[in-house]
Design a protein around this motif. Sequence first.
Motif, PDB file in Angstrom:
ATOM      1  N   ASP A   1       0.812  -1.228   0.000  1.00  0.00           N
ATOM      2  CA  ASP A   1       0.000   0.000   0.000  1.00  0.00           C
ATOM      3  C   ASP A   1       0.844   1.277   0.000  1.00  0.00           C
ATOM      4  O   ASP A   1       0.485   2.248  -0.686  1.00  0.00           O
ATOM      5  N   PRO A   2       1.945   1.348   0.755  1.00  0.00           N
ATOM      6  CA  PRO A   2       2.728   2.596   0.752  1.00  0.00           C
ATOM      7  C   PRO A   2       3.271   2.985  -0.616  1.00  0.00           C
ATOM      8  O   PRO A   2       3.649   4.144  -0.822  1.00  0.00           O
ATOM      9  N   MET A   3       3.313   2.049  -1.551  1.00  0.00           N
ATOM     10  CA  MET A   3       3.872   2.327  -2.875  1.00  0.00           C
ATOM     11  C   MET A   3       2.830   2.841  -3.867  1.00  0.00           C
ATOM     12  O   MET A   3       3.167   3.274  -4.964  1.00  0.00           O
ATOM     13  N   HIS A   4       1.560   2.792  -3.509  1.00  0.00           N
ATOM     14  CA  HIS A   4       0.503   3.110  -4.465  1.00  0.00           C
ATOM     15  C   HIS A   4       0.529   4.567  -4.919  1.00  0.00           C
ATOM     16  O   HIS A   4       0.057   4.878  -6.014  1.00  0.00           O
ATOM     17  N   THR A   5       1.038   5.449  -4.109  1.00  0.00           N
ATOM     18  CA  THR A   5       1.076   6.867  -4.485  1.00  0.00           C
ATOM     19  C   THR A   5       2.353   7.246  -5.217  1.00  0.00           C
ATOM     20  O   THR A   5       2.496   8.383  -5.669  1.00  0.00           O
ATOM     21  N   ASP A   6       3.263   6.310  -5.355  1.00  0.00           N
ATOM     22  CA  ASP A   6       4.524   6.573  -6.054  1.00  0.00           C
ATOM     23  C   ASP A   6       4.257   6.573  -7.560  1.00  0.00           C
ATOM     24  O   ASP A   6       3.560   5.695  -8.069  1.00  0.00           O
ATOM     25  N   PRO A   7       4.798   7.519  -8.308  1.00  0.00           N
ATOM     26  CA  PRO A   7       4.574   7.557  -9.764  1.00  0.00           C
ATOM     27  C   PRO A   7       5.028   6.288 -10.483  1.00  0.00           C
ATOM     28  O   PRO A   7       4.554   5.998 -11.580  1.00  0.00           O
ATOM     29  N   ARG A   8       5.910   5.523  -9.878  1.00  0.00           N
ATOM     30  CA  ARG A   8       6.409   4.300 -10.508  1.00  0.00           C
ATOM     31  C   ARG A   8       5.430   3.135 -10.387  1.00  0.00           C
ATOM     32  O   ARG A   8       5.616   2.103 -11.056  1.00  0.00           O
ATOM     33  N   TRP A   9       4.406   3.280  -9.556  1.00  0.00           N
ATOM     34  CA  TRP A   9       3.484   2.168  -9.314  1.00  0.00           C
ATOM     35  C   TRP A   9       2.745   1.743 -10.588  1.00  0.00           C
ATOM     36  O   TRP A   9       2.639   0.549 -10.882  1.00  0.00           O
ATOM     37  N   LEU A  10       2.245   2.701 -11.340  1.00  0.00           N
ATOM     38  CA  LEU A  10       1.504   2.355 -12.556  1.00  0.00           C
ATOM     39  C   LEU A  10       2.400   1.670 -13.579  1.00  0.00           C
ATOM     40  O   LEU A  10       1.963   0.759 -14.299  1.00  0.00           O
TER      41      LEU A  10
END
Length: 301
Positions: free
Chosen positions: A117-126
Amino acid sequence: MNPGQCRSLPFVALMVFSLTGSRPCAAVEAPPGALLPAKFAQATADFAAGRFAECRVGFVSAGREALRAGLAARAYYGAACCAAQMGDGDAAFEALALAVGNGFRDVERALVDPRLDPMHTDPRWLGFLKAVEERRVSHRAAMNPTLLALAAQQEKDRVEKSAPAAALERRAAERRAQALEFVDKGRLQEPGDYFHAAALLAESDVLEEVARARALAWRALELDPDLLSARPVYAAALDRERFLSAKPQLFGTQLRFRNDRWELQEVEPTTTDADRAAWGLPTLAELQALATGLPAPRAAP
């Protein structure tokens, strides 16, 4: 008993996101590939204890030493989960890229796994999700397309709200007949083919079909020990086979509707939650809670 009054818990609800699966007790057979290297097991213990820095290092090391790509993908995915819990986005996405490079393709798992979950807001997630989806599409191209489509229809019918119960059962019976035809003609090749055929047959009320589902799920795991989604299918098929043979189920995946609510069929008391975890299942208490939350069966017209 009316078939509408007994059922299996949905396979998606059964799956849990353990990094490795616990070592099973002797009373319950272990899945193929269940015994993992020491570094992998230690990294799992570190994660459980909140030692995320040690966990990340351990999983990266386990990934480098893994003897098969699927296990390496699981190790790097574990490293990403550890890094995410530390808030280290660079380390998390580096590990996720290594997981994808080794064949990680479970986009649904990544989307709902709370450890990431902490990675979902990172631009690299998509970008990561796109890479996983590309891996999945490429992998599915080698599978039997008919079985793949039948499995997709099965999942769609599980959430169908408007179709009459009789129509849903008729469609399920037709899917099982097609799956059996592929099995009988020896047209299963990929581990995913065995997995899809097993999932289609595992909800049958015919003992012989359920026994074949169990054997097919086992074969899928023999061919690919890291096909973790096949573990709960095997467990559910074994439970249903025992239920249809008038024996207590081992794990707790089979339900009956009684006194206006769903409840678990009789469960063998010697099975532990560690056994369930080894087969990708929630704890017994969690299975009971899942059963309680299911809607009442629809009456036949």
